[in-house]
Motif scaffolding. Sequence first.
Motif, PDB file in Angstrom:
ATOM      1  N   PRO A 137       0.802  -1.229   0.000  1.00 17.97           N
ATOM      2  CA  PRO A 137       0.000   0.000   0.000  1.00 17.97           C
ATOM      3  C   PRO A 137       0.832   1.276   0.000  1.00 17.97           C
ATOM      4  O   PRO A 137       0.491   2.248  -0.696  1.00 17.97           O
ATOM      5  CB  PRO A 137      -0.843  -0.118   1.270  1.00 17.97           C
ATOM      6  CG  PRO A 137      -0.973  -1.592   1.478  1.00 17.97           C
ATOM      7  CD  PRO A 137       0.352  -2.160   1.046  1.00 17.97           C
ATOM      8  N   MET A 138       1.927   1.302   0.741  1.00 17.11           N
ATOM      9  CA  MET A 138       2.755   2.509   0.775  1.00 17.11           C
ATOM     10  C   MET A 138       3.464   2.732  -0.559  1.00 17.11           C
ATOM     11  O   MET A 138       3.585   3.866  -1.025  1.00 17.11           O
ATOM     12  CB  MET A 138       3.790   2.422   1.901  1.00 17.11           C
ATOM     13  CG  MET A 138       3.237   2.794   3.267  1.00 17.11           C
ATOM     14  SD  MET A 138       2.451   4.450   3.302  1.00 17.11           S
ATOM     15  CE  MET A 138       3.767   5.502   2.694  1.00 17.11           C
ATOM     16  N   GLN A 139       3.926   1.639  -1.171  1.00 14.10           N
ATOM     17  CA  GLN A 139       4.534   1.777  -2.491  1.00 14.10           C
ATOM     18  C   GLN A 139       3.504   2.294  -3.493  1.00 14.10           C
ATOM     19  O   GLN A 139       3.807   3.134  -4.344  1.00 14.10           O
ATOM     20  CB  GLN A 139       5.092   0.437  -2.972  1.00 14.10           C
ATOM     21  CG  GLN A 139       5.818   0.539  -4.313  1.00 14.10           C
ATOM     22  CD  GLN A 139       6.270  -0.805  -4.838  1.00 14.10           C
ATOM     23  OE1 GLN A 139       5.657  -1.834  -4.550  1.00 14.10           O
ATOM     24  NE2 GLN A 139       7.355  -0.818  -5.597  1.00 14.10           N
ATOM     25  N   PHE A 140       2.290   1.800  -3.370  1.00 14.09           N
ATOM     26  CA  PHE A 140       1.211   2.266  -4.239  1.00 14.09           C
ATOM     27  C   PHE A 140       0.989   3.764  -4.060  1.00 14.09           C
ATOM     28  O   PHE A 140       0.845   4.500  -5.037  1.00 14.09           O
ATOM     29  CB  PHE A 140      -0.074   1.499  -3.928  1.00 14.09           C
ATOM     30  CG  PHE A 140      -1.268   1.968  -4.705  1.00 14.09           C
ATOM     31  CD1 PHE A 140      -1.485   1.552  -6.006  1.00 14.09           C
ATOM     32  CD2 PHE A 140      -2.181   2.850  -4.135  1.00 14.09           C
ATOM     33  CE1 PHE A 140      -2.572   2.002  -6.730  1.00 14.09           C
ATOM     34  CE2 PHE A 140      -3.283   3.295  -4.840  1.00 14.09           C
ATOM     35  CZ  PHE A 140      -3.479   2.868  -6.146  1.00 14.09           C
ATOM     36  N   LEU A 141       0.978   4.245  -2.818  1.00 12.42           N
ATOM     37  CA  LEU A 141       0.773   5.666  -2.556  1.00 12.42           C
ATOM     38  C   LEU A 141       1.917   6.504  -3.125  1.00 12.42           C
ATOM     39  O   LEU A 141       1.694   7.631  -3.599  1.00 12.42           O
ATOM     40  CB  LEU A 141       0.620   5.914  -1.062  1.00 12.42           C
ATOM     41  CG  LEU A 141      -0.704   5.474  -0.428  1.00 12.42           C
ATOM     42  CD1 LEU A 141      -0.687   5.754   1.069  1.00 12.42           C
ATOM     43  CD2 LEU A 141      -1.882   6.186  -1.087  1.00 12.42           C
ATOM     44  N   ARG A 142       3.146   5.977  -3.066  1.00 12.66           N
ATOM     45  CA  ARG A 142       4.286   6.723  -3.613  1.00 12.66           C
ATOM     46  C   ARG A 142       4.148   6.884  -5.131  1.00 12.66           C
ATOM     47  O   ARG A 142       4.377   7.974  -5.672  1.00 12.66           O
ATOM     48  CB  ARG A 142       5.596   6.009  -3.276  1.00 12.66           C
ATOM     49  CG  ARG A 142       5.920   5.967  -1.778  1.00 12.66           C
ATOM     50  CD  ARG A 142       7.307   5.409  -1.529  1.00 12.66           C
ATOM     51  NE  ARG A 142       7.532   5.163  -0.106  1.00 12.66           N
ATOM     52  CZ  ARG A 142       7.450   3.969   0.478  1.00 12.66           C
ATOM     53  NH1 ARG A 142       7.154   2.891  -0.260  1.00 12.66           N
ATOM     54  NH2 ARG A 142       7.663   3.825   1.765  1.00 12.66           N
TER      55      ARG A 142
END
Length: 228
Positions: free
Chosen positions: A185-190
């Motif tokens: 999820p954090m990679q997606f947000l980046r």
Amino acid sequence: MHVDIPKLPMDSFKDLAKHYLMIVLGILTALGLEAWIEHAHHVSAAADASAQFDQQLRVNLDNIRRSIQRNTATMQKLDSLDAMVTADLQKGVPSAQINQQLRARRDDFKIDIQTPDTPVSAWDVAVANQSVSWIAPSKLSAYSTAYADIRAIGQWRQHGAFLMLDLPQTMNVITDMSKGQDVDPMQFLRVLAQLRGTLHSADSNLVSVQEDLLAALPDQGKSGAQGQ
């Protein structure tokens, strides 16, 4: 230039003066007529060039507006995805559940950055035949600014469009999502932040160009305000 002066007998200084005056008047008339014809040609050429500019700039303006509208629609989807994942992370929602939501909305996540077709042939023709130099300075300044901005769109598309975007990482996330694989999820947000930043930069440039095109096309002012 050729001036035919009738041959008259010159029996006195007065006759000579008359003859001289006829020559001078003939030359001045010919020069004046030639200057008037050249001026009329310049006025006509400038009017034709301006008409071609106006027509082409209207086409470019319509293309820019369509690109802004599509980018705005894409941005709304990306903003919604960002809000959804951010809220889920703040609530401590498990990654597996977040991915279920992302898979349901995977069509909303894609690289779709619109830049318009912006032809400049009218300007190139006017420069080649020099008619651009006969347009009134105030109008020429507005046209010049508009066409410089239009060329800048092409340069941005070729050299700066994706500077904010990590394309390999973005394609990895898009591929994983399209294949039904989980993503961090954090990679997606980046990646999402990069896409949104690139879209915002594209639209900011297009809005600025749109304003300069409207300035060059005063008759578009009212419809331009409605179209924004």
